[in-house]
Design an enzyme around this catalytic site. Structure first.
Site, PDB file in Angstrom:
ATOM      1  NE  ARG A  76      -3.798   2.543   2.211  1.00 14.12           N
ATOM      2  CZ  ARG A  76      -4.336   2.973   3.332  1.00 14.12           C
ATOM      3  NH1 ARG A  76      -4.148   2.798   4.559  1.00 14.12           N
ATOM      4  NH2 ARG A  76      -4.944   4.202   3.048  1.00 14.12           N
ATOM      5  CG  HIS A  77      -0.988   4.846  -1.085  1.00 10.08           C
ATOM      6  ND1 HIS A  77      -1.038   5.617   0.172  1.00 10.08           N
ATOM      7  CD2 HIS A  77      -2.197   4.596  -1.542  1.00 10.08           C
ATOM      8  CE1 HIS A  77      -2.431   5.827   0.213  1.00 10.08           C
ATOM      9  NE2 HIS A  77      -3.237   5.122  -0.529  1.00 10.08           N
TER      10      HIS A  77
ATOM     11  CG  HIS B  85      -5.430   2.938  -3.618  1.00 10.34           C
ATOM     12  ND1 HIS B  85      -5.587   4.145  -3.275  1.00 10.34           N
ATOM     13  CD2 HIS B  85      -5.653   3.044  -4.855  1.00 10.34           C
ATOM     14  CE1 HIS B  85      -5.494   5.015  -4.104  1.00 10.34           C
ATOM     15  NE2 HIS B  85      -5.654   4.465  -5.253  1.00 10.34           N
TER      16      HIS B  85
END
Length: 592
Positions: free
Chosen positions: A365-366, A519
């Site tokens: 995930r970012h 995401h």
């Protein structure tokens, strides 16, 4: 029932009431606690000691439901101990590791004797007497060995108890129900059907074969000491999710909960409209108070973790029960083995490439985004009247790349915060100049969660190139950005992720690591197709994604020998940190 027998039981009840209840209740009354709350505390702590009940009352001093006449729910289970329990716990752990969690993992190994029923707090001691009476009457007839026969179906796996031993156990359950009805005035439903010890329930059909193989390793003839155990639970939270607190948290606002490691939180998934991203509303089991809490400070707990163990009755003592080594017990915590230390944590993916023979996929995930910290109005906070960007807080990035429509293009495409950039660098991938970025809109977030009714506005490849991102201009995505539909259905979303991952895997080299950054939802939708798992239930998926922190990651390795992918420990350590709220010195001066 004859009048004489009724009078006899009445005398027994009064004698029991006078003999045992005051021994625990009197110290609490002497401390000034009202009788009804003192009895509630005793029931909630298993009537062990007055000190435990007093501590419970101290913790629940602000509990708005403290004076409510809400009784506990009780159930009676027949629980194995000894070598058989050890083997069953091994199965619990291995089945969860290989086939993910199923309904059986919510409760410890047991045979249900009586379904959950309510009992008034002042009559709980009578349940203990009912258990003892029923046990004493059954003790001589209880089987020296309980025969267990493995049974398997497409959604259930477990041991059935057959023949005359099952009749004796059922008769014991009926006796307890009768005694509880007379002594404690409870309506108890004993189990009169097929007795069973569940191993797995409501699992994926393609896991049936693996689960059966694991179950056959359990020898049902292992020595076992069978114990009837009375448990209770808070009936208000039966349909809630249970979370276990992992980290200390001190509230920043009056509507937040204080968290201590080991606390349990009850969460109603249907009542989370007021919670912002990354937060949930829950009720603390320790204090009874309701409030907001950061969800990534918790993990999902099992249903039985909050149950209270009351009295037990042991039917048989198996030989050599004390022969287990202390070292075996000390290597476990809460029934789980201590995880082995990982040797995978290396400084970069590049250095790891040479050591990994199997093809692998790391889904990450970012890092932290500005809207997660500064809210939906983040853009207004950093925009001058003439539409230019400025940095109002150190956690805003130093600058923003140029977009065709200016800063407005970032409204639904927020950048990473300064901390988010730092988080990403902490992971030490160091791939900015070594590996080209291939933009794949097919693994973009579920568009139903995105604002607006149009296609998401992302940076173009040309804009990324101008901003000095090492982006590939030759990559042909599985799903072009224009093909993403606003407010798409859940099935459509998981399908495009699966198709995108299929193309990514087929077009990448047959060895080394594929890094997928997206995401939080990508950790689920981009790995389950590889693992051969069907999509999660939509509600479960939404709850899971809320718990994934910045830089959360999943690592899959391809096992070519068996023709499947497996989840293994990620090659990069996790990054855990606390919150840091905004500070205004003017308000601080005026407030003092």
């Amino acid at each position: 029932m004859a009048a004489g027998e009724t009078q006899l039981y009445a005398k027994v009840f009064n004698k029991l009431k006078c003999r045992s209840t005051p021994s625990l209740l009197d110290p609490l009354l002497g401390m000034g606690f009202p009788a009804h709350t003192a009895l509630k505390a005793l029931a909630a702590t298993g009537r062990k000691t007055a000190e435990e009940a007093s501590n419970w009352l101290h913790c629940h001093r602000n509990d708005p439901s403290l004076d409510d006449p809400i009784p506990q729910e009780y159930a009676l289970f027949l629980c194995p101990t000894g070598p058989l329990l050890d083997k069953l716990q091994d199965f619990w752990r291995e089945s969860r590791r290989q086939c993910a969690k199923n309904r059986a993992h919510e409760v410890f190994p047991h045979i249900t004797l009586c379904d959950f029923f309510t009992c008034e707090d002042q009559k709980v001691e009578c349940l203990y007497e009912a258990l003892k009476r029923a046990g004493d009457r059954t003790l001589g007839a209880f089987p020296s060995a309980v025969p267990l026969v493995l049974h398997s179906s497409i959604s259930y796996l477990g041991f059935f108890v057959d023949d005359s031993p099952a009749d004796v156990i059922r008769e014991f359950a009926v006796m307890f129900a009768t005694e509880a009805s007379i002594l404690a005035d409870c309506s108890v439903k004993p189990c009169t059907k097929q007795l069973h010890l569940t191993l797995a329930h409501k699992f994926y059909p393609h896991h049936q074969r693996t689960l059966e193989q694991l179950a056959r390793a359990i020898n049902p003839g292992h020595r076992c000491q069978w114990t009837a155990a009375l448990y209770s639970r808070d009936m208000r939270f039966v349909h809630y999710q249970t979370l276990r607190v992992l980290f200390q948290y001190k509230p920043q606002n009056v509507d937040e909960l204080t968290l201590s490691p080991g606390d349990y939180i009850f969460v109603d998934p249907t009542q989370q409209e007021e919670a912002s991203e990354g937060w949930v509303i829950g009720i603390s089991q320790r204090t009874g108070c309701r409030g907001f809490l950061p969800e990534n400070y918790t993990e999902r707990a099992s249903e039985c973790d909050t149950w209270v163990r009351h009295r037990t009755y042991t039917f048989s003592v198996a030989p050599d029960m004390s022969s287990r080594k202390d070292g075996e017990a000390s290597s476990r915590r809460n029934g789980e083995p201590n995880p082995p230390s990982s040797s995978r944590s290396l400084s970069s993916l590049q250095s790891l490439q040479a050591t990994i023979v199997r093809r692998s996929i790391l889904v990450v995930r970012h890092g932290e985004r500005v809207d997660q910290i500064f809210g939906k109005s983040w853009l207004q906070q950093c925009t001058t009247p003439d539409g230019k960007y400025y940095r109002p807080d150190l956690n805003f990035p130093r600058s923003l790349p140029k977009r065709s429509r200016g800063i407005k293009d970032f409204e639904n495409d927020p950048p990473l915060s300064s901390c988010g950039i730092f988080q990403s660098r902490m992971a030490e991938f160091k791939l900015e100049k070594k590996v080209k970025i291939r933009v794949e809109p097919g693994i973009f977030e579920w568009t139903k969660w995105e604002a607006g009714k149009t296609t998401p506005t992302l940076m173009t490849l040309e804009e990324m190139k101008e901003a000095d991102f090492n982006v590939s201009l030759d990559y042909r995505p599985a799903f072009p950005l224009a093909s993403l539909l606003p407010a798409e259905g859940y099935d459509d979303y998981v399908h495009r992720c699966a198709v995108s991952m299929e193309q990514i895997v087929s077009t990448c080299p047959q060895d080394g690591i594929i890094l997928v950054v997206g995401h939080g939802s990508a950790l689920d939708t981009c790995t389950r197709p590889l693992l051969g798992l069907p999509p999660r239930d939509c509600a479960d998926f939404a709850q899971l994604v809320r718990k994934i922190p910045s830089l959360g990651m999943c690592f899959c390795e391809e096992n070519k020998e068996e023709g499947k992918w497996e989840l293994v420990n990620p090659p990069v350590k996790t990054l855990t940190h606390g919150s840091n709220s905004a500070f205004n010195w003017r308000n601080w001066i005026q407030g003092n």
